[in-house]
Each structure stands twice: as C-alpha cells, then as structure tokens.
Motif scaffolding. Structure first.
Motif, short mmCIF file in Angstrom:
data_model
loop_
_atom_site.label_atom_id
_atom_site.label_comp_id
_atom_site.label_asym_id
_atom_site.label_seq_id
_atom_site.Cartn_x
_atom_site.Cartn_y
_atom_site.Cartn_z
N ASP A 136 -7.66 27.23 19.69
CA ASP A 136 -6.29 27.74 19.63
C ASP A 136 -6.00 28.62 20.85
N HIS B 141 -3.13 28.16 23.85
CA HIS B 141 -2.23 29.21 24.32
C HIS B 141 -2.31 29.36 25.84
N VAL C 50 5.43 24.71 16.08
CA VAL C 50 4.31 25.65 15.92
C VAL C 50 4.70 26.87 15.10
N LEU D 255 -7.14 35.74 20.18
CA LEU D 255 -7.90 34.63 19.59
C LEU D 255 -9.32 34.58 20.15
N TYR E 181 -1.69 23.84 9.34
CA TYR E 181 -1.78 25.28 9.57
C TYR E 181 -2.27 26.06 8.34
N CYS F 273 -5.92 27.83 7.99
CA CYS F 273 -5.98 29.30 7.92
C CYS F 273 -6.72 29.78 6.68
#
Length: 161
Positions: free
Chosen positions: A24, A28, A49, A68, A136, A140
């Motif tokens: 992730d 980014h 997103v 992250l 997602y 998570c």
C-alpha cells in the motif's frame, strides 16, 4: 478461543501485515508521481479508493506512504524482537496502533457496506462500494486480527518456568 496450534505464528502474521502495508505504501509512492494506476484519471482513482474527491498529490500521499512503511517496520520489529527488547514497549504500542487503525477502517467499511453514507461523496458510485465490500474492509479486518496476533504474549520457554 482458537487453539494456539491453529493460529499463524507471530512472524507469519507480521510478515502478512508488513507485506500489505508495504504494498500500500508503494502504491502511495507511485501515486505521488502523478500515476493514477489502476484508474484512468485522478478523480476516478479518488472515488474508487476513498469514496470522495481528494487530491492524490505528493504532499498528501507521501506522508501516508511514510505512515504505512513505519507501520510495517514496527510490526516486523515487534515480531522479531519481542516485548523483552529494550524498545519492546514502543514496538508493542506501535503494533497496537496498527491493529487499531486497521480495525477502525474495517469498522467504517462495515458501516458503509451496510448503507451508512457518512463521509462518502454521493458521486463515488459503485466502484468504491464494490471495492470496499470485497477488498478494503475484509483486508483491514484481517490485518487488524493479524496485528493483534503479533502483540500476543510470548510463551514462556519451558526452561524458564
């Protein structure tokens, strides 16, 4: 309660969490270059997103990438060094923060999946909702569980008892 032998090892759980957070973070960094992959444009990427129209510019995404990468490093260090290390409490707190952050995102995702629209833009469309429900939110929640596994108390070796 799940029997200990059915749970992943601390290192396996940490590797999974760190791998996802690092991937992730790399996304980014990619987005900070102006790339909108896998979307066709910045607006589509933002809606897919985040569910809102937000900029994917370096001042926005690079600090997120750093968080992250930092989370990945904390979880890895906690699993490898343990609580007894001189930085053990800091690593434990950092790993708990990763667990809480991913659990919070997972809980928000559950709310959105169940129809709560708080914080979402009405123009987000079906892409965000499909990705939220199928990728997602489950990811998570799994990351939160795996990070909690990393924070679990180490067993006392038989010789030390």
């Amino acid at each position: 309660m799940i029997p200990e032998h059915l749970l992943p090892t601390r290192r396996a759980a940490a590797t999974a969490v760190a791998g996802v957070l690092t991937a992730d973070g790399l996304l980014h960094v990619l987005w900070s270059t102006g790339s909108t992959w896998p979307a066709g444009d910045a607006t589509s990427l933002s809606y897919a997103v985040l569910g809102i129209d937000a900029p994917f510019t370096p001042p926005v995404v690079l600090p997120l990438a750093a968080v992250l990468f930092g989370g990945a490093a904390l979880v890895t260090a906690r699993a490898r060094l343990g609580r007894a290390h001189r930085l053990g409490r800091l690593l434990q707190a950092g790993t708990l923060a990763v667990a809480c952050g991913t659990a919070l995102r997972g809980a928000a995702g559950l709310g959105w999946a169940l129809g709560l629209r708080t914080g979402l833009d009405a123009r987000a469309g079906a892409s965000f909702h499909l990705l939220n429900w199928s990728l997602y939110t489950p990811l998570c929640l799994l990351l939160a569980a795996a990070a909690l596994r990393v924070t679990a108390r180490e067993d006392i070796p038989a010789r030390a008892r």
